[in-house]
Design an enzyme around this catalytic site. Structure first.
Site, PDB file in Angstrom:
ATOM      1  CE  LYS A 140       4.610  -5.095   1.866  1.00 61.40           C
ATOM      2  NZ  LYS A 140       5.172  -3.743   1.655  1.00 61.40           N
TER       3      LYS A 140
ATOM      4  CB  SER B 277       2.533  -1.210   2.901  1.00 60.76           C
ATOM      5  OG  SER B 277       3.729  -1.437   2.172  1.00 60.76           O
TER       6      SER B 277
ATOM      7  CB  SER C  62       6.360   0.248   2.637  1.00 61.40           C
ATOM      8  OG  SER C  62       5.135   0.874   2.411  1.00 61.40           O
TER       9      SER C  62
HETATM   10  N1  GLN Z   1       2.939   5.379   2.622  1.00 63.81           N
HETATM   11  C1  GLN Z   1       3.365   4.956   1.323  1.00 63.81           C
HETATM   12  C2  GLN Z   1       2.171   4.783   0.433  1.00 63.81           C
HETATM   13  O1  GLN Z   1       1.099   4.610   0.949  1.00 63.81           O
HETATM   14  C3  GLN Z   1       4.128   3.701   1.483  1.00 63.81           C
HETATM   15  C4  GLN Z   1       4.167   2.847   0.283  1.00 63.81           C
HETATM   16  C5  GLN Z   1       5.266   1.873   0.216  1.00 63.81           C
HETATM   17  O2  GLN Z   1       6.419   2.190   0.507  1.00 63.81           O
HETATM   18  N2  GLN Z   1       4.937   0.695  -0.296  1.00 63.81           N
HETATM   19  O3  GLN Z   1       2.264   4.829  -0.755  1.00 63.81           O
END
Ligand code: GLN
Length: 481
Positions: free
Chosen positions: A71, A146, A170
């Site tokens: 990532k 994400s 995420s």
């Molecule tokens: N949906 C969560 C957010 O937008 C996911 C974030 C994450 O786990 N990095 O904050």
């Protein structure tokens, strides 16, 4: 050759050791998969050239010659690491994240950077500076976020494994949307050194793979104390693969979180896939207990406040001076700050910084930030109490299968509320793994998650592995020849 695309790490290792294929051929094969299929998916923002990938190859380890995708918020020395943001689009990491060092030491070949939501903020991969990622099962739909690039690439057989990161779901949510396995380890199991911070008290690196065994393998390699991250926990030589024998722990009690399972808005097909998964676990010998966790109903709100507060503070460092993008409008120092941040951050990130500063501001911090911290500690207590009676907890990952692009464009709050199922594991620091459990009539994957007490990765993987072996859902994959 074609069948290599959907082959597990475990089997690839066998092929390499039997010399059925060389690591160079394997690398070429996966690079070509990206060249062929990624124009449709946009799961990677960069695939490195073969020579530079091989230049870091240390033969002989547990991932010797196995390609992986990282990532784009985890630092790989000499590579650009942008966190999906314009503000870091020219930033080259000067060091390897600890997890990267460990993977390289085990012979892994790191072939590129996975697309992701900007600064890991999002559930749909629509906020990346490099464009949205498409779900390999249905190109009109999001892959989740994400870590959507990581999940899409593994699901489409472009790469055997990928790293993602979690702050509030995420890894698990995109894994569920793409029909692959996604793990969020206990907070502190994996070093955050070299992971670009979103909300540091919640952030953890996680793994996305096709199978449970592979996931346990990659996670084991990265786990352990790191003097460069004081929040890492003690422990070394962890091996989460060693108890994967296809059986579940005799007498294991799995608590189903009733208020999550009966939450408003759960799609019918998701609900019935979850019920089937429960039946399967019972068939394997698990005892199912019904429990309620009332604080979980406040998890999305709590997460909303804490994540924004920490993001506002963490992202203050991007000022156009130290590194990254710098605006040319620089008549004064405050102009330089203002324009750099206005031009360098996307809308979602700017909004979150504003909300974060608001919930931390004098006069508001007691109502928002401090109350959220109180709810968080109540939630920790409640989950720990639940584990006095249950070995693991069972919950949905997301109320629906992958949704269409733009589904929440008019209602961002509704999107944030969907973190409900995942973010309590981040707020409590508990480990959780998302496992595929079926498909909708339209061929969209569905997942469930197992959440365990601190450092119960062994038990979660053992249970997930037994479930996976009896359902064999990983055999099904989208059509990318
Ligand atoms: N949906 C969560 C957010 O937008 C996911 C974030 C994450 O786990 N990095 O904050």
């Amino acid at each position: 050759m074609k069948e290599l695309a959907f082959t597990s790490i475990r089997q690839l290792k066998e092929k390499l050791s039997k010399k059925e294929i060389s690591s160079k051929e394997l690398l070429k094969f996966f690079i070509n998969r990206f060249i062929k299929h990624d124009p449709k998916l946009n799961s990677a923002v960069e695939i490195f050239d073969e020579e530079s990938i091989l230049s870091h190859h240390k033969p002989g380890g547990q991932l010797d010659g196995i390609p992986g995708l990282i990532k784009d918020n985890i630092c790989q020395k000499t590579r650009i690491t942008s966190a999906g943001s314009k503000i870091l689009s020219n930033y080259r990491a000067t060091y390897d994240a600890t997890s990267i060092t460990k993977l390289k030491n085990e012979g892994a070949l790191l072939i590129g950077r996975a697309n992701c939501d900007e600064f890991a903020m999002g559930s749909s991969n629509e906020t990346s500076y490099y464009g949205k990622v498409h779900n390999p099962w249905d190109l009109e739909r999001v892959p989740g976020g994400s870590s959507g690039g990581s999940a899409a690439a593994v699901a489409a057989g472009l790469i055997p494994w990928a790293l993602g990161s979690e702050t509030g779901g995420s890894v698990r949510q995109p894994a569920a949307f793409c029909g692959v396995v996604g793990s969020k380890p206990t907070y502190g199991l994996i070093s955050r050194y070299g992971l670009i911070a979103y909300a540091s008290s919640l952030d953890q690196i996680g793994v996305i793979t096709k199978t449970v065994y592979d996931n346990a393998l990659v996670l084991s390699i990265m786990a352990g104390k790191d003097e460069k991250d004081s929040t890492t926990l003690n422990g070394s030589n962890l091996d989460f693969t060693k108890n994967l024998d296809g059986k579940i722990k005799p007498g294991i009690k799995i608590g189903i979180i009733e208020n999550a399972l009966n939450a408003e808005g759960i799609d019918n097909e998701v609900a019935s896939a979850l019920q089937n998964a429960l039946k399967e676990l019972e068939k394997l010998g698990a005892k199912i207990e019904k429990i309620t966790l009332p604080t979980m109903d406040y998890s999305a709100a709590t997460y909303f406040i804490l994540s924004r507060a920490e993001a506002a503070s963490n992202l203050a460092r991007f000022d156009g001076i130290r590194y990254g993008y710098s605006s040319s409008k620089r008549d004064s120092l405050s102009d330089l700050y203002e324009y750099t941040r206005r031009e360098g951050f996307g809308d979602t990130v700017r909004t979150r910084i504003l909300v974060g500063n608001y919930v931390l501001s004098v006069g508001h911090a007691e109502h928002f930030y401090q109350n959220a911290k109180i709810v968080q500690s109540m939630m920790r207590q409640e989950f720990n109490d639940a584990f006095k009676n249950c070995d693991l907890l069972f919950a949905p990952v997301h109320p629906t299968p992958a949704f269409k692009f733009g589904a929440f464009a008019e209602n961002k709050l509704a999107m944030d509320l969907q973190d409900y199922f995942t973010c309590s594991a981040n707020l409590t620091g508990l480990p959780a793994v998302s496992i595929p459990c079926g498909f909708t009539k339209n061929n969209l994957p569905i997942g469930f998650q197992l959440i365990g007490p601190n450092l119960s990765e062994d038990l979660i993987f053992k249970t997930a592995y037994a479930y996976e072996q009896s359902t064999q859902l990983y055999m099904r994959h989208p059509n990318y020849d």
